[in-house]
Design an enzyme around this catalytic site. Structure first.
Site, PDB file in Angstrom:
ATOM      1  N   LYS A   3      62.428  -9.126  -0.115  1.00  0.00           N
ATOM      2  CA  LYS A   3      63.052 -10.501   0.277  1.00  0.00           C
ATOM      3  C   LYS A   3      63.198 -11.231  -1.010  1.00  0.00           C
ATOM      4  O   LYS A   3      62.761 -10.936  -2.064  1.00  0.00           O
ATOM      5  CB  LYS A   3      62.160 -11.452   1.167  1.00  0.00           C
ATOM      6  CG  LYS A   3      62.104 -10.622   2.784  1.00  0.00           C
ATOM      7  CD  LYS A   3      61.234 -11.421   3.584  1.00  0.00           C
ATOM      8  CE  LYS A   3      61.262 -10.882   4.919  1.00  0.00           C
ATOM      9  NZ  LYS A   3      60.472 -11.734   5.975  1.00  0.00           N
ATOM     10  N   TYR A  46      68.695 -10.981  12.580  1.00  0.00           N
ATOM     11  CA  TYR A  46      67.403 -11.770  13.112  1.00  0.00           C
ATOM     12  C   TYR A  46      67.812 -12.474  14.520  1.00  0.00           C
ATOM     13  O   TYR A  46      67.179 -13.267  14.841  1.00  0.00           O
ATOM     14  CB  TYR A  46      66.920 -13.015  12.065  1.00  0.00           C
ATOM     15  CG  TYR A  46      66.057 -12.464  11.094  1.00  0.00           C
ATOM     16  CD1 TYR A  46      64.929 -11.684  11.276  1.00  0.00           C
ATOM     17  CD2 TYR A  46      66.431 -12.807   9.511  1.00  0.00           C
ATOM     18  CE1 TYR A  46      64.198 -11.275  10.306  1.00  0.00           C
ATOM     19  CE2 TYR A  46      65.401 -12.454   8.447  1.00  0.00           C
ATOM     20  CZ  TYR A  46      64.575 -11.524   8.790  1.00  0.00           C
ATOM     21  OH  TYR A  46      63.604 -11.314   7.763  1.00  0.00           O
ATOM     22  N   PHE A  80      61.953 -21.545  13.539  1.00  0.00           N
ATOM     23  CA  PHE A  80      62.237 -21.398  12.089  1.00  0.00           C
ATOM     24  C   PHE A  80      63.290 -20.404  11.777  1.00  0.00           C
ATOM     25  O   PHE A  80      63.549 -20.237  10.702  1.00  0.00           O
ATOM     26  CB  PHE A  80      60.716 -20.706  11.504  1.00  0.00           C
ATOM     27  CG  PHE A  80      60.400 -19.243  12.274  1.00  0.00           C
ATOM     28  CD1 PHE A  80      61.204 -18.345  11.877  1.00  0.00           C
ATOM     29  CD2 PHE A  80      59.594 -19.285  13.331  1.00  0.00           C
ATOM     30  CE1 PHE A  80      60.498 -17.071  12.701  1.00  0.00           C
ATOM     31  CE2 PHE A  80      59.255 -18.235  13.879  1.00  0.00           C
ATOM     32  CZ  PHE A  80      59.958 -16.985  13.532  1.00  0.00           C
ATOM     33  N   ARG A 101      55.220   0.282   8.346  1.00  0.00           N
ATOM     34  CA  ARG A 101      54.523  -1.231   8.699  1.00  0.00           C
ATOM     35  C   ARG A 101      53.009  -1.551   8.322  1.00  0.00           C
ATOM     36  O   ARG A 101      52.728  -2.659   8.078  1.00  0.00           O
ATOM     37  CB  ARG A 101      54.777  -1.292  10.347  1.00  0.00           C
ATOM     38  CG  ARG A 101      56.358  -1.510  10.872  1.00  0.00           C
ATOM     39  CD  ARG A 101      56.620  -2.809  10.671  1.00  0.00           C
ATOM     40  NE  ARG A 101      56.249  -3.813  11.838  1.00  0.00           N
ATOM     41  CZ  ARG A 101      56.630  -4.903  11.936  1.00  0.00           C
ATOM     42  NH1 ARG A 101      57.563  -5.576  11.379  1.00  0.00           N
ATOM     43  NH2 ARG A 101      56.064  -5.736  12.960  1.00  0.00           N
ATOM     44  N   THR A 119      52.648  -9.570   9.851  1.00  0.00           N
ATOM     45  CA  THR A 119      53.714 -10.649   9.545  1.00  0.00           C
ATOM     46  C   THR A 119      53.263 -11.762   8.861  1.00  0.00           C
ATOM     47  O   THR A 119      53.741 -12.317   7.791  1.00  0.00           O
ATOM     48  CB  THR A 119      54.333 -11.138  10.769  1.00  0.00           C
ATOM     49  OG1 THR A 119      54.887  -9.926  11.751  1.00  0.00           O
ATOM     50  CG2 THR A 119      55.433 -12.222  10.699  1.00  0.00           C
ATOM     51  N   ARG A 121      51.600  -7.198   2.021  1.00  0.00           N
ATOM     52  CA  ARG A 121      51.586  -8.636   2.097  1.00  0.00           C
ATOM     53  C   ARG A 121      50.175  -8.966   1.660  1.00  0.00           C
ATOM     54  O   ARG A 121      49.763 -10.028   1.352  1.00  0.00           O
ATOM     55  CB  ARG A 121      51.834  -8.971   3.661  1.00  0.00           C
ATOM     56  CG  ARG A 121      53.510  -8.928   3.671  1.00  0.00           C
ATOM     57  CD  ARG A 121      53.654  -9.228   5.164  1.00  0.00           C
ATOM     58  NE  ARG A 121      55.026  -9.026   5.535  1.00  0.00           N
ATOM     59  CZ  ARG A 121      55.747  -8.894   6.461  1.00  0.00           C
ATOM     60  NH1 ARG A 121      54.879  -8.556   7.625  1.00  0.00           N
ATOM     61  NH2 ARG A 121      57.102  -8.692   6.632  1.00  0.00           N
ATOM     62  N   VAL A 180      53.510 -16.790   5.712  1.00  0.00           N
ATOM     63  CA  VAL A 180      54.177 -16.050   6.600  1.00  0.00           C
ATOM     64  C   VAL A 180      55.995 -16.363   6.272  1.00  0.00           C
ATOM     65  O   VAL A 180      56.705 -15.576   6.536  1.00  0.00           O
ATOM     66  CB  VAL A 180      54.106 -16.465   8.196  1.00  0.00           C
ATOM     67  CG1 VAL A 180      54.535 -17.813   8.437  1.00  0.00           C
ATOM     68  CG2 VAL A 180      54.572 -15.532   9.270  1.00  0.00           C
ATOM     69  N   ASN A 230      56.725 -13.900   2.637  1.00  0.00           N
ATOM     70  CA  ASN A 230      56.145 -12.784   3.103  1.00  0.00           C
ATOM     71  C   ASN A 230      56.556 -11.455   2.203  1.00  0.00           C
ATOM     72  O   ASN A 230      56.268 -10.379   2.752  1.00  0.00           O
ATOM     73  CB  ASN A 230      55.789 -12.518   4.322  1.00  0.00           C
ATOM     74  CG  ASN A 230      56.835 -12.174   5.383  1.00  0.00           C
ATOM     75  OD1 ASN A 230      58.031 -12.107   4.877  1.00  0.00           O
ATOM     76  ND2 ASN A 230      56.539 -12.080   6.607  1.00  0.00           N
ATOM     77  N   HIS A 280      60.611  -7.096   4.306  1.00  0.00           N
ATOM     78  CA  HIS A 280      60.676  -6.850   5.957  1.00  0.00           C
ATOM     79  C   HIS A 280      60.530  -5.479   6.087  1.00  0.00           C
ATOM     80  O   HIS A 280      61.290  -4.568   5.351  1.00  0.00           O
ATOM     81  CB  HIS A 280      62.165  -7.562   6.376  1.00  0.00           C
ATOM     82  CG  HIS A 280      62.685  -6.919   7.414  1.00  0.00           C
ATOM     83  ND1 HIS A 280      62.403  -7.554   8.837  1.00  0.00           N
ATOM     84  CD2 HIS A 280      63.404  -6.005   8.046  1.00  0.00           C
ATOM     85  CE1 HIS A 280      62.836  -6.762   9.972  1.00  0.00           C
ATOM     86  NE2 HIS A 280      63.559  -5.959   9.275  1.00  0.00           N
ATOM     87  N   GLU A 305      69.188  -1.924  12.480  1.00  0.00           N
ATOM     88  CA  GLU A 305      69.290  -2.308  11.207  1.00  0.00           C
ATOM     89  C   GLU A 305      69.899  -1.474  10.077  1.00  0.00           C
ATOM     90  O   GLU A 305      70.558  -2.047   9.182  1.00  0.00           O
ATOM     91  CB  GLU A 305      67.775  -2.840  10.662  1.00  0.00           C
ATOM     92  CG  GLU A 305      67.437  -3.869  11.688  1.00  0.00           C
ATOM     93  CD  GLU A 305      65.905  -4.319  11.413  1.00  0.00           C
ATOM     94  OE1 GLU A 305      65.305  -3.551  10.648  1.00  0.00           O
ATOM     95  OE2 GLU A 305      65.324  -5.123  12.325  1.00  0.00           O
TER      96      GLU A 305
HETATM   97  N1  LIG Z   1      56.030 -19.075  11.976  1.00  0.00           N
HETATM   98  C1  LIG Z   1      56.934 -18.678  11.078  1.00  0.00           C
HETATM   99  N2  LIG Z   1      57.447 -19.623  10.059  1.00  0.00           N
HETATM  100  C2  LIG Z   1      58.278 -19.237   9.172  1.00  0.00           C
HETATM  101  N3  LIG Z   1      58.860 -17.895   9.016  1.00  0.00           N
HETATM  102  C3  LIG Z   1      58.377 -17.058  10.084  1.00  0.00           C
HETATM  103  C4  LIG Z   1      57.182 -17.636  10.946  1.00  0.00           C
HETATM  104  N4  LIG Z   1      56.993 -16.533  11.830  1.00  0.00           N
HETATM  105  C5  LIG Z   1      57.725 -15.515  11.269  1.00  0.00           C
HETATM  106  N5  LIG Z   1      58.509 -15.698  10.310  1.00  0.00           N
HETATM  107  C6  LIG Z   1      59.411 -14.986   9.423  1.00  0.00           C
HETATM  108  O1  LIG Z   1      60.344 -14.484  10.366  1.00  0.00           O
HETATM  109  C7  LIG Z   1      60.505 -12.970  10.126  1.00  0.00           C
HETATM  110  C8  LIG Z   1      60.698 -11.942  11.153  1.00  0.00           C
HETATM  111  O2  LIG Z   1      60.417 -10.914  10.742  1.00  0.00           O
HETATM  112  P1  LIG Z   1      59.933 -10.329   8.984  1.00  0.00           P
HETATM  113  O3  LIG Z   1      59.139  -9.151   8.988  1.00  0.00           O
HETATM  114  O4  LIG Z   1      61.120 -10.286   8.017  1.00  0.00           O
HETATM  115  O5  LIG Z   1      59.087 -11.593   8.751  1.00  0.00           O
HETATM  116  C9  LIG Z   1      58.986 -12.656   9.310  1.00  0.00           C
HETATM  117  C10 LIG Z   1      58.809 -14.096   8.671  1.00  0.00           C
HETATM  118  O6  LIG Z   1      59.429 -13.953   7.324  1.00  0.00           O
END
Ligand SMILES: Nc1ncnc2c1ncn2[C@@H]1O[C@@H]2COP(=O)(O)O[C@H]2[C@H]1O
Length: 173
Positions: free
Chosen positions: A33, A73, A81, A109, A115, A126, A133, A136, A139, A150
């Site tokens: 990211k 997404y 969010f 993963r 996450t 992470r 979060v 992070n 992905h 994807e």
């Molecule tokens: N509570 C949250 N606030 C902000 N971003 C979030 C939250 N929960 C998940 N995400 C984001 O949403 C993404 C969905 O999948 P990712 O694995 O890219 O990683 C996750 C985070 O970057």
């Protein structure tokens, strides 16, 4: 009427792709990211998957459009969010990658961690490199089906390399 055969054809292609990319040919989609790129973690992250034994079959540094990220997404579009996430992900370059290997979706993963970085163990990406979060670092696809979706969303077939890894005999039985 006219659209149904096309849909059936697409589903057939989907099933075929799913059958092809199993076992040692399983593929996952990972993206470093914008925060990971800005914090100079690109080399460190690639190094981990490379040393593990997975095969890199696609990679590009790019600034993703909001349209691409909204589609990526789509499952989260009702979450509070969502729009912040799309803006953050399009705010700078990302490194989109496709990695291949046995159980690569699940193992990647595990290597990435939870996450929420606060729930991620040390030793995971992470767990080692981030705190919040919403920042992070990386992905990773959460299932073989989402990996398939994807990979095809982010890469064309010409952008994926088919190559023989000479160390494979030392990685697989
Ligand atoms: N509570 C949250 N606030 C902000 N971003 C979030 C939250 N929960 C998940 N995400 C984001 O949403 C993404 C969905 O999948 P990712 O694995 O890219 O990683 C996750 C985070 O970057």
């Amino acid at each position: 009427g006219g659209e149904e055969p096309q849909l059936a054809q697409q589903e057939e292609v989907g099933r075929l792709v799913l059958k092809t990319f199993t076992g040692v040919n399983e593929r996952t989609f990972l993206t470093i990211k914008p925060d990971g790129v800005q914090r100079h973690l690109v080399g460190e992250i690639i190094r981990r998957f490379e040393k593990k034994g997975f095969k890199l079959v696609g990679m590009k540094l790019m600034q993703a459009s909001e349209d691409l990220l909204k589609e990526h997404y789509i499952a989260l579009h009702d979450r509070p969010f969502y729009s912040h996430l799309v803006k953050y992900m399009s705010s700078g370059p990302v490194v989109a990658m496709v990695w291949q290997g046995l159980d690569v979706v699940k193992t990647a993963r595990m290597m990435i961690g939870e996450t929420n970085p606060a729930d991620s163990k040390p030793g995971t990406i992470r767990g080692d490199f981030c705190i919040e979060v919403s920042k992070n670092v990386i992905h990773g696809s959460d299932s073989v089906e989402s990996a398939q979706r994807e990979v095809t969303l982010w890469f064309s077939t010409e952008e994926l390399a088919c190559w023989e890894d000479s160390t494979e005999h030392w990685i697989y039985e």
